[in-house]
Design a protein around this motif. Structure first.
Motif, PDB file in Angstrom:
ATOM      1  N   GLY A 125       0.778  -1.237   0.000  1.00 28.00           N
ATOM      2  CA  GLY A 125       0.000   0.000   0.000  1.00 28.00           C
ATOM      3  C   GLY A 125       0.806   1.282   0.000  1.00 28.00           C
ATOM      4  N   ILE A 126       2.076   1.227  -0.340  1.00 27.64           N
ATOM      5  CA  ILE A 126       2.932   2.414  -0.237  1.00 27.64           C
ATOM      6  C   ILE A 126       2.533   3.476  -1.269  1.00 27.64           C
ATOM      7  CG2 ILE A 126       5.289   3.277  -0.452  1.00 27.64           C
ATOM      8  CD1 ILE A 126       4.818   1.686   2.109  1.00 27.64           C
ATOM      9  N   ILE A 127       2.333   3.069  -2.514  1.00 29.87           N
ATOM     10  CA  ILE A 127       1.947   4.028  -3.563  1.00 29.87           C
ATOM     11  C   ILE A 127       0.596   4.642  -3.233  1.00 29.87           C
ATOM     12  CG2 ILE A 127       1.296   4.267  -5.994  1.00 29.87           C
ATOM     13  CD1 ILE A 127       3.343   2.077  -6.639  1.00 29.87           C
ATOM     14  N   SER A 128      -0.356   3.825  -2.806  1.00 27.18           N
ATOM     15  CA  SER A 128      -1.704   4.311  -2.493  1.00 27.18           C
ATOM     16  C   SER A 128      -1.663   5.307  -1.333  1.00 27.18           C
ATOM     17  CB  SER A 128      -2.622   3.138  -2.151  1.00 27.18           C
ATOM     18  OG  SER A 128      -2.711   2.246  -3.239  1.00 27.18           O
ATOM     19  N   THR A 129      -0.875   5.011  -0.300  1.00 25.90           N
ATOM     20  CA  THR A 129      -0.745   5.943   0.824  1.00 25.90           C
ATOM     21  C   THR A 129      -0.196   7.283   0.343  1.00 25.90           C
ATOM     22  OG1 THR A 129      -0.295   4.085   2.319  1.00 25.90           O
ATOM     23  CG2 THR A 129       0.252   6.283   3.119  1.00 25.90           C
ATOM     24  N   ALA A 130       0.806   7.247  -0.531  1.00 23.75           N
ATOM     25  CA  ALA A 130       1.398   8.486  -1.045  1.00 23.75           C
ATOM     26  C   ALA A 130       0.376   9.302  -1.832  1.00 23.75           C
ATOM     27  CB  ALA A 130       2.608   8.158  -1.925  1.00 23.75           C
ATOM     28  N   PHE A 131      -0.439   8.644  -2.643  1.00 25.54           N
ATOM     29  CA  PHE A 131      -1.472   9.367  -3.386  1.00 25.54           C
ATOM     30  C   PHE A 131      -2.500   9.983  -2.432  1.00 25.54           C
ATOM     31  CE2 PHE A 131      -0.383   7.236  -7.510  1.00 25.54           C
ATOM     32  CZ  PHE A 131      -0.353   8.389  -8.279  1.00 25.54           C
TER      33      PHE A 131
END
Length: 586
Positions: free
Chosen positions: A443-449
């Motif tokens: 979930g790293i990319i989603s958290t950043a978005f």
């Protein structure tokens, strides 16, 4: 509106959403499904809510996590029944461990369908176990006025639990009977913005007792050479300001973890020791480096070196301050945990303390400051010495280019550690975000978005290739919502962090297959498939040029730096060896 079954469902959902709106909650992430139709229609019709649609529940939940981290308020999650809610679970565990508020709403089948083999029906009661602060099975919509009051009360309790001193996720389970949708969308009443707002109920940390104050004062009076250790802290400027004032009063150096928030915006303070984990690697440290009192703030340090330092200095008195009394003490070295409002701590303990500095304290301060100055120079000189790609050189090249007020999200494994080891300090105020509750790579990319979506500030994500691959679904947020994001993708074709472990020196084939997990993927086509821009760089100059360009764009830009994990690990060790040699002559 009539109280027919279909209208009752909608009225029930409208009441819930209106109740949330009164507390200033504004973000909702919705995943598709039929059983959740009443909730979806209520949230998307309400003028106070910004609704984000997500195809993948796991990605949507981490996006919500990012929104909550950035806003400081609960984000609402909505899904249908069955395994949909199970896909929220990784983000809920992270939210629980990192004390991030979420309000999770799972739609459910009615009671008569449970235990019958009905499709898409599972037991959703207490689905998330002890990882939520509160669970409530809302029950079927009822046309009894008293039941609507109970629904409003449950909403208040949910917000209260999510925003308590130990913030975190709550779970509300909403069973609905068919029919779930109105005969016509034109039949729905118009929802209006809620003008009568209510303050979010919060339970504040208890004030320091006289016994706490006496204990702290006596510990400081006994100490000849004390220091402060600031572990990972959430974005909380008042807490950092209070810690800095305490350090100034006592002339204590602050060993500041890279995720403490002190790396950026505090350049002028000579009390801040940013390279403590590098300093303490040396085996030849003079005794003047070692404290007899450690005042600890935040979670356990990112660096194993700092954790070992705490464990090896159990003879030093260690006092841990946090908001909840939570046991952040994996080294079992804390003498006392004092729950308090850290932002108020300086005012509570400053009276009666002298700012006079003892000779031994002055020596400790001098040693740490001298070591910090030398290491800063060594890292700048050695982090990216030529045109070959360098993992230790990423942050020294990146940080000077990020504008003040930006947001920096870090993936787990090596990126958070490389920031701690090698990132230069800066007077620019950069908010640093991380998912270190349980330190997963999901979930790293989603958290950043989610972080980038909240207020539109320039946002940079630094991630490794395995975490990037694990959450490529998160790139859909760009295609659907055009949320600008710059991603620095460090691609060493696998899990480079395992090169730090003894297993990397054993059977090469087993190591690569089961630990490093090399993938050989070409990420360019994936990124371009989601409508993003992909840039591959090799030299430091190319990297800096691409960063400068993308930070001023309104796009999704992925800047790939291809590295070799074993060579990068050797480079880190060379820098650490040079630091150890420098420290030994202080």
């Amino acid at each position: 509106m009539s109280n027919s079954p279909r209208q009752l469902n909608l009225r029930w959902a409208d009441t819930f959403v209106n109740s949330l709106s009164r507390y200033g909650i504004r973000n909702v992430c919705i995943t598709p499904g039929s059983r959740s139709t009443p909730l979806t229609l209520a949230f998307t019709r309400h003028p106070d809510f910004t609704a984000y649609s997500h195809i993948d529940e796991r990605s949507g939940a981490f996006f919500a996590l990012g929104l909550s981290k950035s806003s400081g308020l609960p984000t609402v999650l909505v899904c249908t029944s069955g395994t949909a809610g199970a896909n929220f679970y990784p983000a809920i565990i992270e939210a629980a461990a990192s004390e991030t508020p979420l309000i999770v709403c799972t739609a459910d089948r009615p009671p008569e369908l449970h235990g019958t083999g009905a499709n898409q029906t599972i037991d959703q009661r207490h689905l998330y176990g002890r990882h939520v602060r509160w669970f409530h099975n809302v029950g079927l919509p009822s046309d009894v006025d008293a039941e609507f009051e109970k629904l409003r009360d449950a909403t208040i309790t949910a917000v209260e639990a999510a925003m308590s001193s130990q913030q975190g996720p709550v779970h509300l389970n909403f069973p609905f009977r068919k029919p779930l949708e109105p005969e016509s969308l034109r039949d729905l009443p118009v929802l209006e913005s809620v003008e009568e707002s209510a303050e979010i109920p919060r339970d504040n940390p208890r004030p320091l007792s006289d016994d706490d104050i006496s204990y702290i004062a006596e510990a400081i009076d006994r100490s000849q050479h004390g220091l402060i250790l600031a572990g990972p802290l959430s974005v909380n400027r008042s807490a950092r300001e209070s810690i800095l004032k305490i350090a100034e009063l006592l002339s204590y150096p602050i060993l500041a973890d890279g995720l403490s928030g002190f790396r950026f915006g505090y350049e002028t303070s000579q009390l801040l020791i940013h390279h403590a984990s590098d300093i303490l690697r040396s085996k030849d440290l003079p005794k003047a480096f070692f404290p007899d009192l450690i005042l600890r703030f935040g979670r356990m340090p990112t660096s194993n070196t700092l954790n070992t330092f705490l464990s090896n200095h159990k003879k030093a008195e260690q006092i841990l301050f946090n908001q909840t009394g939570r046991i952040d003490d994996a080294t079992h070295s804390v003498n006392r945990i004092i729950p308090c409002n850290i932002g108020e701590l300086y005012k509570n303990i400053s009276a009666g303390f002298s700012s006079d500095i003892s000779k031994t304290q002055a020596t400790l301060l001098k040693y740490y400051f001298s070591a910090e100055k030398q290491i800063k120079h060594l890292v700048e000189e050695n982090s990216w010495p030529d045109d070959a790609p360098s993992e230790p050189g990423i942050f020294p090249a990146l940080i000077p280019l990020i504008p003040a007020g930006s947001q920096l999200m870090l993936s787990n494994s090596l990126p958070v550690r490389d920031l701690d080891w090698f990132a230069p300090s800066s007077e620019k105020d950069i908010n640093v975000y991380f998912n270190r509750g349980v330190s997963g790579i999901d979930g790293i990319i989603s958290t950043a978005f989610g972080i980038a979506a909240q207020d539109g500030k320039p946002t940079v994500l630094v991630t490794g290739d395995l975490a990037f691959h694990h959450d490529m679904n998160g790139l859909l947020a760009w295609k659907r919502y055009q949320i600008p994001l710059t991603i620095v993708l460090i691609n060493n074709d696998g899990g480079g962090i395992f090169d730090m472990l003894p297993i990397s020196n054993l059977d090469e084939a087993k190591y690569r297959e089961y630990f490093q997990t090399a993938h050989g993927l070409n990420f360019r086509k994936f990124v371009e498939g989601f409508g993003g821009n992909f840039h591959s760089v090799q030299s430091r100059q190319d990297f800096r040029q691409k960063i400068s360009q993308t930070l001023n764009s309104d796009s999704l830009d992925v800047i790939e730096v291809k590295t070799e994990s074993k060579a990068s690990m050797s480079h880190r060790r060379e820098i650490w060896d040079a630091i150890a040699d420098e420290i030994s002559v202080l």
